[in-house]
Design an enzyme around this catalytic site. Structure first.
Site, PDB file in Angstrom:
ATOM      1  N   ASP A  92      -9.561   7.530  14.773  1.00  0.00           N
ATOM      2  CA  ASP A  92      -9.769   7.443  13.320  1.00  0.00           C
ATOM      3  C   ASP A  92     -10.286   6.060  12.947  1.00  0.00           C
ATOM      4  OD1 ASP A  92      -9.849   8.475  10.741  1.00  0.00           O
ATOM      5  OD2 ASP A  92      -7.839   7.757  10.263  1.00  0.00           O
ATOM      6  N   GLY A 111       0.821  -1.201   0.000  1.00  0.00           N
ATOM      7  CA  GLY A 111       0.000   0.000   0.000  1.00  0.00           C
ATOM      8  C   GLY A 111       0.853   1.247   0.000  1.00  0.00           C
ATOM      9  N   PHE A 145       2.217   9.869   3.185  1.00  0.00           N
ATOM     10  CA  PHE A 145       3.505  10.060   3.851  1.00  0.00           C
ATOM     11  C   PHE A 145       4.377   8.810   3.903  1.00  0.00           C
ATOM     12  CE2 PHE A 145       0.606  13.232   5.466  1.00  0.00           C
ATOM     13  CZ  PHE A 145       1.339  14.387   5.266  1.00  0.00           C
ATOM     14  N   GLY A 146       4.008   7.783   3.210  1.00  0.00           N
ATOM     15  CA  GLY A 146       4.843   6.591   3.223  1.00  0.00           C
ATOM     16  C   GLY A 146       4.217   5.455   2.448  1.00  0.00           C
ATOM     17  N   LYS A 147       4.907   4.320   2.455  1.00  0.00           N
ATOM     18  CA  LYS A 147       4.395   3.135   1.782  1.00  0.00           C
ATOM     19  C   LYS A 147       4.687   1.916   2.633  1.00  0.00           C
ATOM     20  CE  LYS A 147       8.494   3.242  -1.202  1.00  0.00           C
ATOM     21  NZ  LYS A 147       8.975   3.262  -2.601  1.00  0.00           N
ATOM     22  N   GLY A 165       0.548   5.593   0.879  1.00  0.00           N
ATOM     23  CA  GLY A 165      -0.222   6.716   1.378  1.00  0.00           C
ATOM     24  C   GLY A 165       0.502   8.017   1.147  1.00  0.00           C
TER      25      GLY A 165
END
Length: 434
Positions: free
Chosen positions: A135, A19, A23-25, A21
């Site tokens: 969240d 995956g 700010f990162g993977k 996102g």
């Protein structure tokens, strides 16, 4: 270093990308010593520092080390190099619960009951450790190979030590469709109570296949959330409906507690046998093309007749938020596939409009104000696909808190996104919440 098959810090063999996102993977990886499968979340240090995420990362590490529960994704270790931070986590191979709901359209009460029990068990455990997730949503709920629930992504978690002297949390976090009304109102809130609300929205989505609170725009959705305006479809059992209305009580002081949820008949015993047969029939008759979670809206006065339609996917934002703003950490959320952008501001509407006019002048754009709160901007000359035009709509949540949505209405999409990234975005940085 991060390509397939490469060795990370002489300890892990990196595999496929799981995956990615903002700010990162996340990569699949294998521990070279134990042969254990893991998931490694990689984050760029410079980007983290640039957008002020260092405190967020510290909090995520602290939080994940505090919790150890069978229904929570475990953090094995944290590693770092000069340029990267690596979270080595439990590998959960079953995928997102969201994907299961999207594929089936909705789940039976029996299946949802199992997942909800596991969710409440995990959330209750977190709360007992002074940790609030903030969240919770189907995308943050994973399934292992045995179809058991695993709660992930503690990036927004708040520790009890984050409370002010009034004992309440004061940061607005979470994904809009799942967030509690007291969080939207920007007043101090009880992290446990807000998590309970999110659990209720998740339970509704699992059994209904769509969100309980919907509207043509964010402001209308927020209004419904703040008033607790939702209706359960006809296939919900009475005991489930009763529980949901207690969970999604807009008044946090009278909202049901986790202990009372555990004592409820539906939670302890699940749906009745005669309802099980009915749900199985409904599930079998559900078409494979039923729109996923947010692709469905109920008809007025006919909430049992649900038809798919295309609406903004409010629960699929890539949000990492711990600022005053809902979902931006001082930045835009840009949805390329709909050519939309959204940001929040604590400035007055007049200040926002004045700033937009200044930006338009600097970027050589025409401005036309409308009476209904929409500001229309357009280019002064033809682009690759006609004159570029977009609408900017300002929604007032409170007098000191506004949501601004930007939508392209004509012109070239590439030119629009370039204008957003290179012109509008940097020009508005002083009014966007940080």
């Amino acid at each position: 270093m991060e390509s397939r098959g490469k060795i990370l810090m002489e300890r892990y063999e990196l595999g496929r990308l799981l995956g990615k996102g903002t700010f990162g993977k996340v990569h699949y990886a294998r521990n070279l010593e134990s042969n254990q499968s893991v998931a490694i979340k990689m984050m760029d240090k410079q980007q983290i520092l640039k957008v002020g995420l260092s405190e967020q990362i510290r909090r995520e590490i602290t939080t994940m080390r505090l919790v150890a529960h069978k229904n929570i994704v475990q953090l094995h270790e944290v590693m770092a190099t000069r340029n990267k931070i690596y979270f080595v986590m439990e590998y959960v191979k079953g995928g997102e619960l969201f994907e299961k709901v999207a594929k089936r359209g909705k789940l039976t009460e029996v299946v949802a009951h199992k997942y909800f029990q596991q969710l409440i068990s995990a959330v209750d455990y977190c709360h007992s450790r002074g940790v609030y997730h903030r969240d919770l949503k189907p995308e943050n709920l994973l399934l292992d190979e045995n179809e058991n629930l695993k709660v992930s992504d503690f990036g927004l978690s708040a520790l009890s030590e984050s409370k002010r002297q009034d004992g309440l949390l004061h940061t607005t976090c979470g994904t809009p469709a799942y967030v509690a009304p007291e969080v939207i109102s920007k007043i101090g809130y009880d992290g446990a109570k807000s998590d309970i609300w999110s659990c209720g929205v998740i339970l509704f989505v699992l059994v209904a296949g769509y969100l309980p609170f919907q509207g043509p725009n964010l402001m209308e959705m927020y209004r419904k959330i703040q008033h607790g305006e939702f209706r359960c479809p006809g296939w919900f059992s009475r005991k489930l409906q009763k529980l949901l209305y207690k969970i999604m009580d807009p008044n946090p002081s009278t909202r049901i507690s986790i202990q009372k949820i555990k004592e409820s008949t539906w939670f302890r015993k699940g749906p009745e046998e005669n309802r099980i047969l009915k749900e199985r029939t409904l599930n079998e008759n559900t078409t494979k093309n039923v729109a996923p979670v947010l692709g469905v809206r109920r008809k007025k006065n006919a909430h049992e007749d649900v038809k798919p339609m295309s609406v903004t996917n409010l629960n699929a934002f890539e949000i990492i938020s711990f600022s005053k703003g809902f979902d931006l950490s001082g930045m835009f959320i840009v949805k390329e596939w709909r050519n939309e952008a959204r940001f929040t501001s604590d400035k007055s509407a007049s200040t926002i409009i004045s700033k937009l006019e200044d930006v338009a002048k600097a970027l050589n754009l025409r401005v036309r104000k409308k009476d209904n709160g929409v500001v229309k901007m357009q280019g002064r000359k033809e682009g690759r696909n006609g004159v570029l035009q977009f609408d900017i709509e300002i929604f007032e949540v409170t007098t000191s808190y506004h949501i601004i949505e930007m939508k392209q209405t004509s012109g070239d999409s590439l030119e629009y996104r370039q204008l957003l990234e290179e012109g509008i975005r940097p020009a508005l940085k002083d009014i966007v919440l940080a």
